[in-house]
Write a protein that holds these residues in place. Structure first.
Motif, PDB file in Angstrom:
ATOM      1  N   UNK A 119       0.782  -1.247  -0.038  1.00  0.00           N
ATOM      2  CA  UNK A 119      -0.010   0.091  -0.060  1.00  0.00           C
ATOM      3  C   UNK A 119       0.999   1.241  -0.129  1.00  0.00           C
ATOM      4  N   UNK A 120       1.760   1.327   0.572  1.00  0.00           N
ATOM      5  CA  UNK A 120       2.747   2.499   0.730  1.00  0.00           C
ATOM      6  C   UNK A 120       3.295   2.793  -0.540  1.00  0.00           C
ATOM      7  N   UNK A 121       3.889   1.494  -1.066  1.00  0.00           N
ATOM      8  CA  UNK A 121       4.569   1.499  -2.102  1.00  0.00           C
ATOM      9  C   UNK A 121       3.750   2.229  -3.584  1.00  0.00           C
ATOM     10  N   UNK A 122       2.597   1.688  -3.474  1.00  0.00           N
ATOM     11  CA  UNK A 122       1.595   1.958  -4.572  1.00  0.00           C
ATOM     12  C   UNK A 122       1.073   3.498  -4.287  1.00  0.00           C
ATOM     13  N   UNK A 123       0.986   3.940  -3.092  1.00  0.00           N
ATOM     14  CA  UNK A 123       0.624   5.131  -2.687  1.00  0.00           C
ATOM     15  C   UNK A 123       1.505   6.197  -3.368  1.00  0.00           C
ATOM     16  N   UNK A 124       2.659   5.994  -3.761  1.00  0.00           N
ATOM     17  CA  UNK A 124       3.586   7.042  -4.313  1.00  0.00           C
ATOM     18  C   UNK A 124       3.767   6.505  -5.791  1.00  0.00           C
ATOM     19  N   UNK A 125       3.393   5.478  -6.418  1.00  0.00           N
ATOM     20  CA  UNK A 125       3.389   5.257  -7.532  1.00  0.00           C
ATOM     21  C   UNK A 125       2.570   6.144  -8.408  1.00  0.00           C
ATOM     22  N   UNK A 126       3.052   6.076  -9.715  1.00  0.00           N
ATOM     23  CA  UNK A 126       2.102   6.986 -10.873  1.00  0.00           C
ATOM     24  C   UNK A 126       0.981   6.340 -11.234  1.00  0.00           C
ATOM     25  N   UNK A 127       1.142   4.969 -11.152  1.00  0.00           N
ATOM     26  CA  UNK A 127       0.090   4.229 -11.423  1.00  0.00           C
ATOM     27  C   UNK A 127       0.245   2.608 -10.941  1.00  0.00           C
ATOM     28  N   UNK A 128      -0.982   1.911 -11.071  1.00  0.00           N
ATOM     29  CA  UNK A 128      -0.540   0.450 -10.873  1.00  0.00           C
ATOM     30  C   UNK A 128      -1.205  -0.329 -11.813  1.00  0.00           C
ATOM     31  N   UNK A 129      -0.444  -1.344 -12.314  1.00  0.00           N
ATOM     32  CA  UNK A 129      -0.958  -1.982 -13.394  1.00  0.00           C
ATOM     33  C   UNK A 129      -1.252  -3.624 -12.874  1.00  0.00           C
ATOM     34  N   UNK A 130      -1.848  -4.380 -13.405  1.00  0.00           N
ATOM     35  CA  UNK A 130      -2.166  -5.841 -13.074  1.00  0.00           C
ATOM     36  C   UNK A 130      -1.311  -6.797 -14.153  1.00  0.00           C
ATOM     37  N   UNK A 131      -1.158  -6.224 -15.369  1.00  0.00           N
ATOM     38  CA  UNK A 131      -0.536  -7.143 -16.474  1.00  0.00           C
ATOM     39  C   UNK A 131       0.334  -6.312 -17.263  1.00  0.00           C
ATOM     40  N   UNK A 132       1.203  -7.063 -18.042  1.00  0.00           N
ATOM     41  CA  UNK A 132       2.085  -6.506 -18.910  1.00  0.00           C
ATOM     42  C   UNK A 132       1.399  -5.698 -19.986  1.00  0.00           C
ATOM     43  N   UNK A 133       0.338  -6.109 -20.482  1.00  0.00           N
ATOM     44  CA  UNK A 133      -0.342  -5.154 -21.289  1.00  0.00           C
ATOM     45  C   UNK A 133      -0.756  -3.988 -20.985  1.00  0.00           C
TER      46      UNK A 133
END
Length: 145
Positions: A119-133
């Motif tokens: 959650x903390x890592x994702x909070x600072x990310x510009x986006x979260x993706x589930x797949x390589x696509x």
């Protein structure tokens, strides 16, 4: 058109890097990554002298590896940080932290099962993706538009 430097950090046990590289072949991008052969990474500092205690072997090798990872992160335009479900990738979390501290945009790549510990890592990310696509679509958008 600008050539983008994209750093691929994280999990080394699947072909996610190759999928992204293949999907972005026609784009003006260069991909970099840490050493992804586990044995080579673990032995990066072995030439500096034998360490009896495994802590010191890891310490030597992590410092030699840091020369590469810190330089590549500092020079990237975007980082993709992949977290797999089998192993705890503390190094990937550390890379994400470096990106955040340097103001480097990064996107996390992981499935739903590890949302809470990241959650903390994702909070600072510009986006979260589930797949390589998903990642390929993000790269296409930022590079082409």
């Amino acid at each position: 058109m600008k050539q983008w430097n994209i750093y691929l950090s994280g999990e080394i046990h699947t072909d996610w890097r190759q999928q992204i590289e293949q999907g972005c072949k026609a784009l003006p991008v260069v991909f970099t990554s840490p050493v992804t052969v586990h044995e080579l990474s673990d032995a990066a500092g072995d030439h500096l002298g034998h360490a009896e205690d495994p802590f010191w072997r890891d310490h030597q090798s992590s410092k030699v590896n840091a020369i590469r990872t810190q330089t590549l992160i500092q020079n990237c335009d975007l980082a993709i940080v992949r977290f797999g479900d089998k192993y705890k990738q503390w190094n990937a979390a550390f890379d994400a932290g470096q990106c955040a501290a340097l103001g480097k945009p990064y996107v996390t790549l992981h499935d739903d099962s590890i949302i809470h510990p990241l959650k903390e890592v994702d909070a600072m990310a510009f986006a979260w993706a589930k797949t390589t696509s998903d990642i390929i679509k993000i790269i296409e958008y930022v590079v082409k538009q």
